[in-house]
Design a protein around this motif. Structure first.
Motif, PDB file in Angstrom:
ATOM      1  N   LEU A  90      37.899  37.302  44.682  1.00  0.00           N
ATOM      2  CA  LEU A  90      38.875  36.224  44.887  1.00  0.00           C
ATOM      3  C   LEU A  90      40.229  36.790  45.276  1.00  0.00           C
ATOM      4  O   LEU A  90      40.910  36.250  46.154  1.00  0.00           O
ATOM      5  CB  LEU A  90      39.017  35.367  43.624  1.00  0.00           C
ATOM      6  CG  LEU A  90      37.899  34.390  43.358  1.00  0.00           C
ATOM      7  CD1 LEU A  90      38.078  33.745  41.983  1.00  0.00           C
ATOM      8  CD2 LEU A  90      37.832  33.322  44.427  1.00  0.00           C
ATOM      9  N   GLY A  91      40.638  37.872  44.627  1.00  0.00           N
ATOM     10  CA  GLY A  91      41.916  38.501  44.963  1.00  0.00           C
ATOM     11  C   GLY A  91      41.975  38.926  46.413  1.00  0.00           C
ATOM     12  O   GLY A  91      42.943  38.645  47.119  1.00  0.00           O
ATOM     13  N   GLU A  92      40.903  39.577  46.876  1.00  0.00           N
ATOM     14  CA  GLU A  92      40.885  40.033  48.269  1.00  0.00           C
ATOM     15  C   GLU A  92      40.722  38.878  49.251  1.00  0.00           C
ATOM     16  O   GLU A  92      41.306  38.893  50.328  1.00  0.00           O
ATOM     17  CB  GLU A  92      39.800  41.078  48.467  1.00  0.00           C
ATOM     18  CG  GLU A  92      40.165  42.385  47.777  1.00  0.00           C
ATOM     19  CD  GLU A  92      39.356  43.574  48.232  1.00  0.00           C
ATOM     20  OE1 GLU A  92      38.309  43.382  48.879  1.00  0.00           O
ATOM     21  OE2 GLU A  92      39.796  44.697  47.932  1.00  0.00           O
ATOM     22  N   ALA A  93      39.948  37.867  48.880  1.00  0.00           N
ATOM     23  CA  ALA A  93      39.766  36.715  49.772  1.00  0.00           C
ATOM     24  C   ALA A  93      41.061  35.929  49.933  1.00  0.00           C
ATOM     25  O   ALA A  93      41.371  35.439  51.018  1.00  0.00           O
ATOM     26  CB  ALA A  93      38.665  35.801  49.238  1.00  0.00           C
ATOM     27  N   PRO A 113      43.251  42.627  51.494  1.00  0.00           N
ATOM     28  CA  PRO A 113      42.623  43.852  50.997  1.00  0.00           C
ATOM     29  C   PRO A 113      43.431  44.501  49.873  1.00  0.00           C
ATOM     30  O   PRO A 113      44.650  44.624  49.957  1.00  0.00           O
ATOM     31  CB  PRO A 113      42.587  44.762  52.222  1.00  0.00           C
ATOM     32  CG  PRO A 113      42.632  43.832  53.384  1.00  0.00           C
ATOM     33  CD  PRO A 113      43.472  42.665  52.927  1.00  0.00           C
ATOM     34  N   GLY A 114      42.727  44.877  48.823  1.00  0.00           N
ATOM     35  CA  GLY A 114      43.365  45.548  47.693  1.00  0.00           C
ATOM     36  C   GLY A 114      44.000  44.628  46.675  1.00  0.00           C
ATOM     37  O   GLY A 114      44.415  45.083  45.610  1.00  0.00           O
ATOM     38  N   ALA A 115      44.092  43.339  46.974  1.00  0.00           N
ATOM     39  CA  ALA A 115      44.683  42.398  46.019  1.00  0.00           C
ATOM     40  C   ALA A 115      43.718  42.199  44.857  1.00  0.00           C
ATOM     41  O   ALA A 115      42.514  42.235  45.016  1.00  0.00           O
ATOM     42  CB  ALA A 115      44.974  41.061  46.685  1.00  0.00           C
ATOM     43  N   SER A 116      44.258  42.003  43.689  1.00  0.00           N
ATOM     44  CA  SER A 116      43.432  41.786  42.505  1.00  0.00           C
ATOM     45  C   SER A 116      43.963  40.593  41.744  1.00  0.00           C
ATOM     46  O   SER A 116      45.171  40.366  41.697  1.00  0.00           O
ATOM     47  CB  SER A 116      43.467  43.018  41.604  1.00  0.00           C
ATOM     48  OG  SER A 116      42.773  42.762  40.399  1.00  0.00           O
ATOM     49  N   TYR A 117      43.062  39.849  41.147  1.00  0.00           N
ATOM     50  CA  TYR A 117      43.470  38.709  40.339  1.00  0.00           C
ATOM     51  C   TYR A 117      43.225  38.973  38.870  1.00  0.00           C
ATOM     52  O   TYR A 117      42.921  38.095  38.093  1.00  0.00           O
ATOM     53  CB  TYR A 117      42.750  37.450  40.810  1.00  0.00           C
ATOM     54  CG  TYR A 117      43.472  36.746  41.956  1.00  0.00           C
ATOM     55  CD1 TYR A 117      44.495  37.347  42.656  1.00  0.00           C
ATOM     56  CD2 TYR A 117      43.118  35.469  42.326  1.00  0.00           C
ATOM     57  CE1 TYR A 117      45.145  36.702  43.686  1.00  0.00           C
ATOM     58  CE2 TYR A 117      43.772  34.808  43.356  1.00  0.00           C
ATOM     59  CZ  TYR A 117      44.779  35.435  44.028  1.00  0.00           C
ATOM     60  OH  TYR A 117      45.424  34.782  45.050  1.00  0.00           O
TER      61      TYR A 117
END
Length: 85
Positions: free
Chosen positions: A11-14, A18-22
């Motif tokens: 979900l973070g990357e979507a 790229p590289g995002a985190s939830y």
């Protein structure tokens, strides 16, 4: 990766790129979905293999219906359109 960590990462990357985190826990995820992080609605999220995700969450001892459906509910409450496939 499956389970809730995989879900939060996906979900973070979507939604954030790229590289995002939830986050690593339910509260972090829902804080991120509540605003100020990642995509801003309106947007459409197409969740492929939703049933696989539900099963992976159940394998972790989470109640699949409650967690998977809660995530979908939060996304929709946030103003996103969620298509389950």
């Amino acid at each position: 990766m499956t389970g809730h960590y995989g879900l939060h990462c996906a979900l973070g990357e979507a939604l954030g790129g790229p590289g995002a985190s939830y986050g690593r826990c339910r509260n972090s995820l829902f804080d991120c979905l509540s605003g100020g992080f990642g995509a801003v609605p309106p947007f459409t999220l197409v969740w492929h293999d939703f049933e696989v995700a539900r099963g992976a969450l159940a394998d972790e001892g989470m109640t699949a219906d409650s967690y998977a459906e809660e995530v979908v509910g939060r996304l929709r409450g946030f103003g996103a359109t969620v298509q389950l496939r």
